[in-house]
Motif scaffolding. Structure first.
Motif, PDB file in Angstrom:
ATOM      1  N   PRO A  20       0.811  -1.215   0.000  1.00  0.00           N
ATOM      2  CA  PRO A  20       0.000   0.000   0.000  1.00  0.00           C
ATOM      3  C   PRO A  20       0.847   1.268   0.000  1.00  0.00           C
ATOM      4  O   PRO A  20       1.848   1.360   0.704  1.00  0.00           O
ATOM      5  CB  PRO A  20      -0.788  -0.102   1.319  1.00  0.00           C
ATOM      6  N   GLU A  21       0.418   2.217  -0.825  1.00  0.00           N
ATOM      7  CA  GLU A  21       1.077   3.527  -0.855  1.00  0.00           C
ATOM      8  C   GLU A  21       0.022   4.587  -1.110  1.00  0.00           C
ATOM      9  O   GLU A  21      -0.990   4.320  -1.761  1.00  0.00           O
ATOM     10  CB  GLU A  21       2.179   3.570  -1.915  1.00  0.00           C
ATOM     11  N   PRO A  22       0.230   5.781  -0.568  1.00  0.00           N
ATOM     12  CA  PRO A  22      -0.761   6.845  -0.771  1.00  0.00           C
ATOM     13  C   PRO A  22      -0.924   7.151  -2.265  1.00  0.00           C
ATOM     14  O   PRO A  22       0.050   7.188  -3.014  1.00  0.00           O
ATOM     15  CB  PRO A  22      -0.163   8.048  -0.044  1.00  0.00           C
ATOM     16  N   LYS A  23      -2.174   7.354  -2.677  1.00  0.00           N
ATOM     17  CA  LYS A  23      -2.470   7.686  -4.073  1.00  0.00           C
ATOM     18  C   LYS A  23      -2.163   9.164  -4.284  1.00  0.00           C
ATOM     19  O   LYS A  23      -2.555  10.003  -3.481  1.00  0.00           O
ATOM     20  CB  LYS A  23      -3.934   7.380  -4.379  1.00  0.00           C
ATOM     21  N   ILE A  24      -1.472   9.462  -5.350  1.00  0.00           N
ATOM     22  CA  ILE A  24      -1.090  10.845  -5.656  1.00  0.00           C
ATOM     23  C   ILE A  24      -2.158  11.477  -6.552  1.00  0.00           C
ATOM     24  O   ILE A  24      -2.483  10.940  -7.605  1.00  0.00           O
ATOM     25  CB  ILE A  24       0.303  10.901  -6.335  1.00  0.00           C
ATOM     26  N   ALA A  25      -2.701  12.614  -6.125  1.00  0.00           N
ATOM     27  CA  ALA A  25      -3.718  13.325  -6.891  1.00  0.00           C
ATOM     28  C   ALA A  25      -3.076  14.283  -7.890  1.00  0.00           C
ATOM     29  O   ALA A  25      -3.579  14.482  -8.979  1.00  0.00           O
ATOM     30  CB  ALA A  25      -4.645  14.088  -5.954  1.00  0.00           C
ATOM     31  N   ASP A  26      -1.954  14.890  -7.510  1.00  0.00           N
ATOM     32  CA  ASP A  26      -1.261  15.861  -8.355  1.00  0.00           C
ATOM     33  C   ASP A  26       0.232  15.545  -8.296  1.00  0.00           C
ATOM     34  O   ASP A  26       0.880  15.771  -7.279  1.00  0.00           O
ATOM     35  CB  ASP A  26      -1.547  17.279  -7.857  1.00  0.00           C
ATOM     36  N   PHE A  27       0.753  14.990  -9.395  1.00  0.00           N
ATOM     37  CA  PHE A  27       2.157  14.572  -9.408  1.00  0.00           C
ATOM     38  C   PHE A  27       3.130  15.739  -9.335  1.00  0.00           C
ATOM     39  O   PHE A  27       4.201  15.614  -8.750  1.00  0.00           O
ATOM     40  CB  PHE A  27       2.450  13.706 -10.647  1.00  0.00           C
ATOM     41  N   GLU A  28       2.768  16.880  -9.913  1.00  0.00           N
ATOM     42  CA  GLU A  28       3.653  18.039  -9.866  1.00  0.00           C
ATOM     43  C   GLU A  28       3.833  18.546  -8.450  1.00  0.00           C
ATOM     44  O   GLU A  28       4.925  18.879  -8.026  1.00  0.00           O
ATOM     45  CB  GLU A  28       3.115  19.156 -10.767  1.00  0.00           C
ATOM     46  N   LYS A  29       2.737  18.598  -7.697  1.00  0.00           N
ATOM     47  CA  LYS A  29       2.787  19.096  -6.323  1.00  0.00           C
ATOM     48  C   LYS A  29       2.985  17.973  -5.308  1.00  0.00           C
ATOM     49  O   LYS A  29       3.110  18.242  -4.118  1.00  0.00           O
ATOM     50  CB  LYS A  29       1.492  19.829  -5.984  1.00  0.00           C
ATOM     51  N   GLN A  30       2.965  16.714  -5.784  1.00  0.00           N
ATOM     52  CA  GLN A  30       3.044  15.533  -4.902  1.00  0.00           C
ATOM     53  C   GLN A  30       1.932  15.566  -3.854  1.00  0.00           C
ATOM     54  O   GLN A  30       2.121  15.199  -2.703  1.00  0.00           O
ATOM     55  CB  GLN A  30       4.423  15.419  -4.242  1.00  0.00           C
ATOM     56  N   GLU A  31       0.751  16.013  -4.288  1.00  0.00           N
ATOM     57  CA  GLU A  31      -0.409  16.115  -3.405  1.00  0.00           C
ATOM     58  C   GLU A  31      -1.099  14.758  -3.302  1.00  0.00           C
ATOM     59  O   GLU A  31      -1.393  14.120  -4.311  1.00  0.00           O
ATOM     60  CB  GLU A  31      -1.380  17.147  -3.982  1.00  0.00           C
ATOM     61  N   VAL A  32      -1.346  14.320  -2.069  1.00  0.00           N
ATOM     62  CA  VAL A  32      -1.968  13.025  -1.814  1.00  0.00           C
ATOM     63  C   VAL A  32      -3.482  13.151  -1.944  1.00  0.00           C
ATOM     64  O   VAL A  32      -4.077  14.121  -1.474  1.00  0.00           O
ATOM     65  CB  VAL A  32      -1.585  12.518  -0.400  1.00  0.00           C
ATOM     66  N   LYS A  33      -4.118  12.149  -2.575  1.00  0.00           N
ATOM     67  CA  LYS A  33      -5.570  12.159  -2.766  1.00  0.00           C
ATOM     68  C   LYS A  33      -6.285  11.826  -1.457  1.00  0.00           C
ATOM     69  O   LYS A  33      -5.868  10.946  -0.717  1.00  0.00           O
ATOM     70  CB  LYS A  33      -5.965  11.162  -3.846  1.00  0.00           C
ATOM     71  N   LYS A  34      -7.370  12.555  -1.202  1.00  0.00           N
ATOM     72  CA  LYS A  34      -8.182  12.364   0.013  1.00  0.00           C
ATOM     73  C   LYS A  34      -9.629  12.093  -0.395  1.00  0.00           C
ATOM     74  O   LYS A  34     -10.069  12.517  -1.463  1.00  0.00           O
ATOM     75  CB  LYS A  34      -8.150  13.628   0.882  1.00  0.00           C
ATOM     76  N   ASP A  35     -10.377  11.407   0.494  1.00  0.00           N
ATOM     77  CA  ASP A  35     -11.797  11.209   0.249  1.00  0.00           C
ATOM     78  C   ASP A  35     -12.565  12.425   0.776  1.00  0.00           C
ATOM     79  O   ASP A  35     -11.967  13.392   1.246  1.00  0.00           O
ATOM     80  CB  ASP A  35     -12.303   9.891   0.846  1.00  0.00           C
ATOM     81  N   ARG A  36     -13.894  12.372   0.730  1.00  0.00           N
ATOM     82  CA  ARG A  36     -14.717  13.516   1.148  1.00  0.00           C
ATOM     83  C   ARG A  36     -14.534  13.888   2.613  1.00  0.00           C
ATOM     84  O   ARG A  36     -14.722  15.025   3.001  1.00  0.00           O
ATOM     85  CB  ARG A  36     -16.185  13.215   0.885  1.00  0.00           C
ATOM     86  N   GLU A  37     -14.191  12.893   3.432  1.00  0.00           N
ATOM     87  CA  GLU A  37     -14.003  13.146   4.865  1.00  0.00           C
ATOM     88  C   GLU A  37     -12.562  13.531   5.207  1.00  0.00           C
ATOM     89  O   GLU A  37     -12.225  13.691   6.372  1.00  0.00           O
ATOM     90  CB  GLU A  37     -14.408  11.910   5.680  1.00  0.00           C
ATOM     91  N   GLY A  38     -11.702  13.608   4.212  1.00  0.00           N
ATOM     92  CA  GLY A  38     -10.316  13.990   4.442  1.00  0.00           C
ATOM     93  C   GLY A  38      -9.374  12.836   4.725  1.00  0.00           C
ATOM     94  O   GLY A  38      -8.208  13.051   5.059  1.00  0.00           O
ATOM     95  N   ASN A  39      -9.847  11.589   4.581  1.00  0.00           N
ATOM     96  CA  ASN A  39      -8.995  10.412   4.785  1.00  0.00           C
ATOM     97  C   ASN A  39      -8.147  10.142   3.549  1.00  0.00           C
ATOM     98  O   ASN A  39      -8.626  10.291   2.418  1.00  0.00           O
ATOM     99  CB  ASN A  39      -9.854   9.174   5.075  1.00  0.00           C
ATOM    100  N   THR A  40      -6.905   9.721   3.761  1.00  0.00           N
ATOM    101  CA  THR A  40      -6.003   9.424   2.651  1.00  0.00           C
ATOM    102  C   THR A  40      -6.464   8.189   1.892  1.00  0.00           C
ATOM    103  O   THR A  40      -6.843   7.190   2.493  1.00  0.00           O
ATOM    104  CB  THR A  40      -4.575   9.205   3.175  1.00  0.00           C
ATOM    105  N   ILE A  41      -6.407   8.268   0.568  1.00  0.00           N
ATOM    106  CA  ILE A  41      -6.702   7.130  -0.295  1.00  0.00           C
ATOM    107  C   ILE A  41      -5.377   6.416  -0.579  1.00  0.00           C
ATOM    108  O   ILE A  41      -4.379   7.058  -0.932  1.00  0.00           O
ATOM    109  CB  ILE A  41      -7.327   7.573  -1.633  1.00  0.00           C
ATOM    110  N   TYR A  42      -5.353   5.110  -0.418  1.00  0.00           N
ATOM    111  CA  TYR A  42      -4.176   4.299  -0.700  1.00  0.00           C
ATOM    112  C   TYR A  42      -4.449   3.414  -1.910  1.00  0.00           C
ATOM    113  O   TYR A  42      -5.599   3.108  -2.215  1.00  0.00           O
ATOM    114  CB  TYR A  42      -3.841   3.399   0.493  1.00  0.00           C
ATOM    115  N   THR A  43      -3.386   3.008  -2.593  1.00  0.00           N
ATOM    116  CA  THR A  43      -3.516   2.029  -3.663  1.00  0.00           C
ATOM    117  C   THR A  43      -2.691   0.807  -3.298  1.00  0.00           C
ATOM    118  O   THR A  43      -1.628   0.907  -2.675  1.00  0.00           O
ATOM    119  CB  THR A  43      -3.046   2.573  -5.027  1.00  0.00           C
ATOM    120  N   VAL A  44      -3.210  -0.359  -3.696  1.00  0.00           N
ATOM    121  CA  VAL A  44      -2.539  -1.631  -3.470  1.00  0.00           C
ATOM    122  C   VAL A  44      -2.524  -2.371  -4.802  1.00  0.00           C
ATOM    123  O   VAL A  44      -3.575  -2.531  -5.428  1.00  0.00           O
ATOM    124  CB  VAL A  44      -3.284  -2.492  -2.419  1.00  0.00           C
TER     125      VAL A  44
END
Length: 116
Positions: A20-44
């Protein structure tokens, strides 16, 4: 985007290919993707091998860090859904799950057996 439920019992043995690793929403800014409640989204990355078929690796998104999931370990996926997507001339299928958990091996019997 319509979700399609996936019957994981028909997928055979599922193993973690990429931990598992945090899903990146914006590769340029290295911004991690969050759900509506602000929890980090991970990919496996999960290896799927149906009987008589080649191995495929699917990337599964899940909210929150899946604890105890390591590369090579057998995993269980709960609530797997597939989503078809298209962006311009690109298209594919993405996967999301309610949970990805490690499959714990059955404990060996602890018999207090006697010897011969």
């Amino acid at each position: 985007m319509q979700s399609i439920p996936v019957d994981t019992s028909r997928l055979g043995v599922l193993r973690c290919a990429v931990a598992p690793e945090p899903k990146i929403a914006d590769f340029e800014k290295q911004e991690v993707k969050k759900d509506r409640e602000g929890n980090t989204i991970y990919t496996v990355g999960v290896m799927v091998r149906q009987e008589g078929r080649r191995v495929s690796v699917i990337e599964v998104a899940v909210t929150g860090e899946p604890k105890g999931v390591t590369e090579g370990a057998e995993v269980r996926i709960t609530g797997l859904e597939a989503f078809a997507w298209a962006m311009g001339d690109r298209h594919g299928i993405s996967f999301r799950a309610a949970a990805v958990t490690p499959v714990t091996p059955a404990a060996a019997p602890s018999g207090k057996g006697g010897g011969v």
